[in-house]
Design a protein around this motif. Structure first.
Motif, short mmCIF file in Angstrom:
data_model
loop_
_atom_site.label_atom_id
_atom_site.label_comp_id
_atom_site.label_asym_id
_atom_site.label_seq_id
_atom_site.Cartn_x
_atom_site.Cartn_y
_atom_site.Cartn_z
N MET B 1 1.05 -1.29 0.01
CA MET B 1 -0.12 -0.07 -0.10
C MET B 1 0.90 1.11 0.01
O MET B 1 1.54 1.37 1.01
CB MET B 1 -1.09 -0.23 1.34
N ARG B 312 -14.57 -19.78 4.22
CA ARG B 312 -13.51 -18.65 4.86
C ARG B 312 -13.14 -17.65 3.99
O ARG B 312 -12.65 -16.62 4.22
CB ARG B 312 -12.35 -18.84 5.64
N ALA B 313 -13.23 -17.79 2.60
CA ALA B 313 -12.49 -16.87 1.62
C ALA B 313 -13.52 -15.61 1.23
O ALA B 313 -14.61 -16.04 0.97
CB ALA B 313 -12.39 -17.75 0.20
N PRO B 314 -12.87 -14.53 1.58
CA PRO B 314 -13.74 -13.43 1.33
C PRO B 314 -14.11 -13.13 -0.31
O PRO B 314 -13.07 -13.55 -1.05
CB PRO B 314 -12.96 -12.22 1.96
N ARG B 316 -14.69 -10.06 -2.77
CA ARG B 316 -14.20 -8.67 -2.83
C ARG B 316 -15.09 -7.95 -3.74
O ARG B 316 -15.46 -8.60 -4.61
CB ARG B 316 -12.84 -8.01 -2.89
N PHE B 337 -13.92 -9.69 5.11
CA PHE B 337 -14.03 -10.66 6.33
C PHE B 337 -14.66 -9.84 7.58
O PHE B 337 -14.36 -8.58 7.50
CB PHE B 337 -12.75 -11.02 6.73
N PRO B 339 -15.05 -9.35 11.03
CA PRO B 339 -14.34 -9.74 12.41
C PRO B 339 -15.52 -10.22 13.54
O PRO B 339 -15.20 -11.38 14.12
CB PRO B 339 -13.64 -8.77 12.61
N ARG B 366 -11.16 -15.10 -7.98
CA ARG B 366 -9.84 -15.82 -8.49
C ARG B 366 -10.07 -16.74 -9.65
O ARG B 366 -9.65 -17.70 -9.81
CB ARG B 366 -8.72 -16.39 -7.61
N LYS B 368 -12.47 -18.81 -9.89
CA LYS B 368 -13.37 -20.00 -9.53
C LYS B 368 -14.64 -19.61 -8.76
O LYS B 368 -14.49 -18.72 -7.89
CB LYS B 368 -12.35 -20.93 -8.52
#
Lengths: 123, 387
Positions: B1, B312-314, B316, B337, B339, B366, B368
């Motif tokens: 960043m 668990r995969a976010p 976006r 995600f 929290p 990605r 998939k």
């Protein structure tokens, strides 16, 4: 052998005839709290620079690239189950994969600890 | 960043305080803003839900809008200013109670959302005919220019660029604010109150952007740092950056303008029909009324929905949403995600036929397909003060 680093912030360390790979403490800190890790399957072959794994923090997703070419011989499922380990021990217990290299000469192009510290300090 | 280029960016009056607290600064809407403090996004997020978090939201646009068609403080003054602003927003402003705050949107002629905003009617009689507006940082110049131009001859705008805006959010917020502004703990949700604090006039609004009970404090720049330090002195309060602000509002199912709402989306598609007043639905009289009335009666073609990815995969912003048979049915507009939810959460637009809670969809992450289900929002229950 000592630890070597890539410009993409992966580390590589010899272990027997394979190499352990993870992400650097600097990378883990920059990413922030890791919430998701995706690892490749054992047996998969990667060329140097291929996207090999994914690490996601609360903030963003980031690819992990193969630092050297070779076959995946082991993956660390502990960090898939508990992604926060990547922040706790990025250069130890939270390794990502072990690769059996197809061309060990690729290691020569990687940075040593001192060179990486300079690199990371400026990035 | 990339680090924010501090020289070209605007700074809020709390800039030095952020640096002294160890904040990581990033560019946001032309400002150098704290994205996180040393605790990190995850801990800041959880701390806000557990105790109280202090947010610098001084980059947002604040303004007073005053009628010029009646004397301020007279009986008809509120109706005049309400009728004027109602030509730009579909919210019920005329019947807003004294001291009440309303969430609504600025609309384009096509019924698209140009911004979402808070409109407050002053509590005190002598200020009637005035409205207090709070708009988004990235859109504030355009918003204020549009309002001024459209209401030329009917109202006058006073930008409050010399005022900062601090938000204190979380279950411990009321107790902390009470010590600075007595009476705040019993102040109803979505109302404003005026207080004197160390010689400054501050406006205390009970509202926020986290789903928690909380307050936003409009304070003169001269007193902003003093107020922030007074709030941070309370043991329950920690500073919170924009990173956690985003994950908190996402879990609360609240829209981020420019992402979940854009000039292309109507408030009906955006699933914020509550921003359109009941009387206004029948009477119209706001930009894009025909489209909005049609969407209200026939249903919109697409709708903003909550999305709960499995695993668990976010997923976006920008991820394509597909039906289980592989057709594109929409796009994720916010995701990450959660929290507090302890799981990935997202929101996005889908074709109306796929908007029912429980509908199975795929999010393309990605390359998939990632299984997800259309979910009710908020992902974490709202805990607003209800008296």
């Amino acid at each position: 052998m000592t630890v070597k680093y890539t410009e993409d912030h992966e580390w590589v360390k010899a272990e027997g005839d394979a190499y352990v790979i993870g992400i650097s403490a600097h990378a883990a800190e920059q990413l922030g709290d890791v919430v998701f890790v995706e690892l490749p399957e054992v047996g998969k072959t990667f060329a140097k620079g291929d996207e090999m794994a994914v690490v996601e923090s609360v903030k963003a997703a980031s690819d992990v690239y193969a630092p050297i070419s070779g076959d995946i011989v082991e993956v660390n499922n502990a960090i898939v189950d508990e992604p926060a380990k990547v922040n706790e021990d990025p250069q130890g217990g939270a390794w990502f994969v072990k690769i059996k290299p197809s061309n060990s000469a690729e290691l020569d192009a990687l940075m040593d600890e001192g060179a990486y510290k300079d690199f990371a300090g400026n990035s | 960043m990339p680090a924010a280029d501090q020289n070209s960016l605007k700074k809020t009056p709390l800039y030095d305080l952020h640096l002294s607290l160890g904040a990581k600064m990033v560019e946001f809407a032309g400002y150098s803003m704290p994205v996180q403090y040393p605790a990190g996004v995850l801990k800041e997020h959880l701390h806000t839900r557990e105790k109280a978090g202090l947010f610098d939201v001084s980059h947002m646009g604040q303004a007073f809008l005053r009628t010029t068609e009646a004397a301020i403080g007279t009986g008809e003054a509120h109706e005049k200013i309400a009728d004027a602003i109602e030509t730009l927003v579909p919210g019920e402003v005329r019947k807003l109670k004294k001291g009440g705050i309303r969430y609504t949107v600025l609309l384009s002629e096509k019924g698209g959302v140009l911004d979402d905003l808070m409109i407050t009617r002053p509590a005190r009689d002598e200020f009637q005919g005035t409205l207090f507006l709070v708009v988004n940082a990235a859109t504030k110049d355009d918003d204020f220019a549009l309002i001024e131009k459209t209401l030329c001859g009917r109202a006058q705008m006073e930008r409050l660029d010399a005022h900062s805006l601090l938000a204190l959010q979380g279950p411990a917020a009321a107790g902390v604010i009470e010590t600075l502004a007595p009476g705040s703990a019993a102040q109803p949700f979505m109302t404003i109150a005026r207080h004197e604090w160390k010689g400054a006039e501050i406006f205390v609004s009970r509202c926020g952007y986290t789903g928690e009970d909380g307050f936003e404090l409009s304070v003169p720049n001269s007193h902003a740092e003093l107020l922030a330090k007074a709030l941070l002195a309370a043991p329950e309060v920690e500073p919170i950056g924009l990173g956690a602000r985003d994950s908190l509002r996402l879990e609360a199912g609240l829209c981020l303008y420019g992402h979940d709402l854009t000039p292309e989306t109507s408030p009906i598609e955006g699933n914020i029909a509550f921003a359109v007043g009941k009387r206004r639905r029948e009477e119209g009289g706001f930009p894009g009324a025909a489209r909005i009335q049609r969407e209200l009666s026939e249903g919109p073609k697409r709708l903003r929905v909550g999305l709960a990815p499995e695993g668990r995969a976010p997923a976006r912003e920008g991820a394509e949403i597909q039906s289980t048979d592989g057709k594109k049915i929409g796009e994720v507009t916010s995701g990450g995600f959660g929290p507090s939810a302890g799981a990935p959460v997202a929101m996005g637009y889908v074709d109306a036929e796929f908007s029912k809670t429980g509908t199975q969809v795929n999010l393309i992450v990605r390359g998939k397909p990632l299984s997800a289900v259309v979910a009710d929002m908020p992902f974490v229950p709202h805990r607003y003060y209800r008296g």
